[in-house]
Every structure is written in structure tokens, then in C-alpha cells.
Design an enzyme around this catalytic site. Structure first.
Site, mmCIF file in Angstrom:
data_model
loop_
_atom_site.group_PDB
_atom_site.id
_atom_site.type_symbol
_atom_site.label_atom_id
_atom_site.label_comp_id
_atom_site.label_asym_id
_atom_site.label_seq_id
_atom_site.Cartn_x
_atom_site.Cartn_y
_atom_site.Cartn_z
ATOM 1 C CB SER A 117 -0.952 -0.058 1.196
ATOM 2 O OG SER A 117 -2.004 0.856 1.038
ATOM 3 C CG ASP A 321 -6.229 -3.823 -3.326
ATOM 4 O OD1 ASP A 321 -7.123 -3.274 -2.654
ATOM 5 O OD2 ASP A 321 -5.059 -3.406 -3.393
ATOM 6 C CG HIS A 381 -4.787 -3.240 0.203
ATOM 7 N ND1 HIS A 381 -4.352 -2.569 -0.923
ATOM 8 C CD2 HIS A 381 -4.279 -2.553 1.267
ATOM 9 C CE1 HIS A 381 -3.605 -1.532 -0.548
ATOM 10 N NE2 HIS A 381 -3.542 -1.504 0.762
#
Length: 402
Positions: A117, A321, A381
Site C-alpha cells: 500500500s 483489491d 489488498h
């Protein structure tokens, strides 16, 4: 800055024969020593039970709570918070220099940075600075590559692909797609004008439009549902600030109550070095707010510089994601100026299987020279928490153990 080191525990090999992996969490403000460690790749899960897909079997692990103010890292004056990627990278150079000077046993061992991320954007900036520092001789370490997982490298590419991705997954209809596309254009407009703070605020608006049109899709895995925040809790934490929802999505998610209790209870007690009056994650809101102006800035040019410098770069992404969807990642990668990109693009990708007995495809991979891309199937994610076995296999491949 707080860091946590585990020496590799492979039954057949000494730690000195295995790489060192540093893991960086997102947010900014998400804690690696908490989330990455107990929820993703560390030796124990959040119930303190052994994790059978821990990366520790094939690498020593270094978790760092960065930027300062994240997790157990803390600041005692407000101007010490980082406000942009340069400050994040320069703080990390201080830590890495100190770490490798104090742990000479790791100076020759291949060192990899893995990230997730916003951690991916930080990892790109940190990798470039580390590469320069090694060339200048100011840091002694055997830097072997960086892996950018579901990375916030080009925020606008993520935002522009949200609508098409959700539409293709039946989570938006024509009307919903039109609404999402309209707000995505507003974000693009702000980014194009260099109005990054405004872009961050519009980005939050885009999230709201999506939540309303999808009956609350989970941005971290589109097949699961976002648990609703209790209104009392959210209003207590954010009465004045427009970034309330944004922070909740990106940092609160990384320190759910059970994890917070674990870190502030048994872990803090066991560590014996955390100041009595400081609790894990207490300053993470400030970390996020101080980085607001940097949040929507792209870092594609940094990836280009890393590739041109010959640094090994791996990009990996979870199929489910939304926040950093694969379509968005592919989009910015197409715009890389790296001279070898046409050759990379021509290649056919290979299927990967975590279980040799099963015909179920776990991922696809494509790599050429010092760039690789992994499409991780059935993962959101947080790739290692959704597909632990495949994440472990990927780590072994990236670190040349498979």
C-alpha cells in the site's frame, strides 16, 4: 523509530545463508510491527499461535514502524512528523545506517524491502536513497531489491480504474459507473493542477460515492463486506476533520481493536522498552494528517530511476483489491520510461501453483531483466493475509530461493 528484528529459523540453514527482508506497512500510519508482523508474515498470528506461512522460514525479518509517530515509533515535538516522501526516506536512512553498523552480521546478506500500500510508495523512495547511500559508501549493506505490493505509486491511476473495475465485477451499474467516473475526473483535475491536498479530499469523496453505490463494498477485498464503523467512535475521533473516513479506511483498518489490545497489553509488557506514557498507534492520526499534501502525489518517476539504476523491482497485486486495483497498477506501469519496457510487455506471463498436486492457478508472473510483476489470484489488498502460501512462494522467488 521502533524496529523489530527476527533472525531466520530455517531447520536446515543458518540465518547467514538466508536474506534479510524489511517489511513496510501502508497508511501512512499503519504499523509494520503490529499488522505486518502479527496479521501477515511474522512467526505468530494475533492469537500468538504459530503461523504456518511465516516468511521467517526463508528470511530474517525486520519490521519498522515508519514514518515516525507510527506504531511504537513516536515524536515528542510536532515538527518532527514527516510531511513528504523525502523526509520519510531521510529518516529511514538514519535508521538503516545505524542498523547495519550495529548488526554487521547483516552487511553482506542480501537485503530486500517488501511493502504494501502506501508502504510501497515509501519503499520506492527509500530504495532510491539507499542505492545512492551505498554507492557513496555511507551505508554498508547488500541491497538486492524492492517489492511493491498493492502500492500507492500512482494514486490517480487507482482512482480512475475504480469505476471500470467495479462495473466489470457487477458492483456498479451504468448509473453508478457514471457517478464514480464523474468524481474520478474531479480528482484527476486537481492532480493535474498540482492541488494535492484538494485531490486527497476529493479522493475521499470518490470513496463515499463508491460506498453508496456498492452497498458498502470493502476497499480491501471486494468479495467481503466492510464492517460499519460505530458512529459514536468515528465522531469522537473526528469531529472537525474532513479526513475522518479516509483515515479510518487506511489506518484504523490496520489497527483493529484486538490488535491494539495485543500491542498495548502483552507485547508492550514483554518489550520492556516502550515509554510508560506512550501507547501503540497513539500518534498515527497525526502521521496521516501531516502527509496529506503528499498522499496523492505519484512516484512513477522513482520506479523509473530504480529500474535505470539496475535495482531489482518487483510489483505484485491482489486480484480482489479495490483501493489499489490491478488495472490501475498496469496502467502506470505502461507509462514507465524504462528502456527495456517494450521487451517486458512482449513477454507472455507464466502461471504459478502453490500446490504442485492441484491444477488451481494461484498467480501469474512475468519478469524481464530487473522488473517482475505478479498477479496474485484470490487475494485482496493484504496479499499475505489472504493468500499466505502464495505470498511466501513469491517471496522465495523474488529472493531467488525458488
Amino acid at each position: 523509530m521502533f524496529w523489530w528484528l527476527y533472525y531466520a529459523t530455517n531447520p536446515c540453514k543458518n540465518f547467514s545463508e538466508l536474506p534479510l527482508v524489511m517489511w513496510l506497512q501502508g497508511g501512512p500510519g499503519g504499523s509494520s510491527t503490529g499488522f505486518g508482523n502479527f496479521m501477515e508474515i511474522g512467526p505468530l498470528d494475533s492469537n500468538l499461535q504459530p503461523r504456518n506461512t511465516t516468511w521467517l522460514r526463508y528470511a530474517s525479518l525486520l519490521f519498522v514502524d515508519n514514518p515516525v509517530g507510527t506504531g511504537f515509533s513516536y515524536v515528542n515535538k510536532s515538527d518532527a512528523y514527516t510531511r513528504d516522501l523525502d523526509m520519510v526516506a531521510s529518516d529511514m536512512m538514519v535508521l538503516l545506517k545505524t542498523f547495519f553498523e550495529g548488526h554487521k552480521e547483516f552487511q553482506m546478506i542480501p537485503f530486500y524491502i517488501f511493502s504494501e500500500s502506501y508502504g510501497g510508495k515509501m519503499a520506492a523512495g527509500i530504495s532510491l536513497e539507499l542505492h545512492k547511500a551505498i554507492q557513496q559508501g555511507s551505508i554498508k549493506c547488500n541491497f538486492a531489491g524492492v517489492a511493491l505490493g498493492d502500492s500507492w505509486i500512482s494514486p490517480i491511476d487507482s482512482v480512475l480504474s475504480w469505476g471500470p473495475y467495479l462495473y466489470s465485477m457487477s458492483l456498479l451499474d451504468d448509473q453508478g459507473l457514471a457517478e464514480v467516473s464523474k468524481v474520478a475526473e474531479e480528482v484527476l483535475n486537481a492532480v493535474d493542477k498540482g492541488q494535492y491536498k484538494e485531490a486527497t479530499q476529493l479522493w475521499e469523496k470518490a470513496e463515499m460515492v463508491i460506498l453508496q453505490n456498492t452497498d458498502g463494498v470493502n476497499f480491501y477485498n471486494i468479495l467481503t463486506k466492510d464492517p460499519p464503523m460505530s458512529p459514536k467512535k468515528s465522531s469522537l475521533e473526528f469531529t472537525q476533520h474532513h479526513l475522518g473516513r479516509l483515515y479510518q479506511h487506511h489506518v484504523r483498518y490496520l489497527q483493529q481493536d484486538a490488535l491494539s489490545q495485543l500491542m498495548n497489553g502483552p507485547i508492550k509488557k514483554k518489550l520492556k522498552i516502550i515509554p510508560e506514557d506512550y501507547s501503540w498507534g497513539a500518534q498515527s492520526t497525526n502521521v496521516f494528517l501531516n502527509m496529506e499534501g503528499d498522499f496523492m502525489k505519484p512516484a512513477i518517476s522513482i520506479v523509473d530511476e530504480l529500474l535505470e539504476a539496475g535495482v531489482n523491482v518487483t510489483v505484485y497485486n491482489g486480484q480482489l483489491d479495490l483501493i489499489v486495483d490491478t488495472m490501475g497498477q498496469e496502467s502506470w506501469m505502461r507509462r514507465l520510461k524504462w528502456s527495456e519496457l517494450p521487451m517486458f510487455n512482449k513477454l507472455k506471463r507464466k502461471a504459478l501453483y502453490t500446490n504442485p498436486e492441484s491444477s488451481e492457478t494461484s498467480a501469474f508472473v512475468k519478469s524481464y531483466k530487473n522488473l517482475a510483476f505478479y498477479w496474485i489470484l484470490r487475494a485482496g489488498h493484504m496479499v499475505p493475509s489472504d493468500q499466505g502460501a502464495m505470498a511466501l512462494k513469491m517471496m522465495q522467488m523474488v529472493t531467488q530461493q525458488e
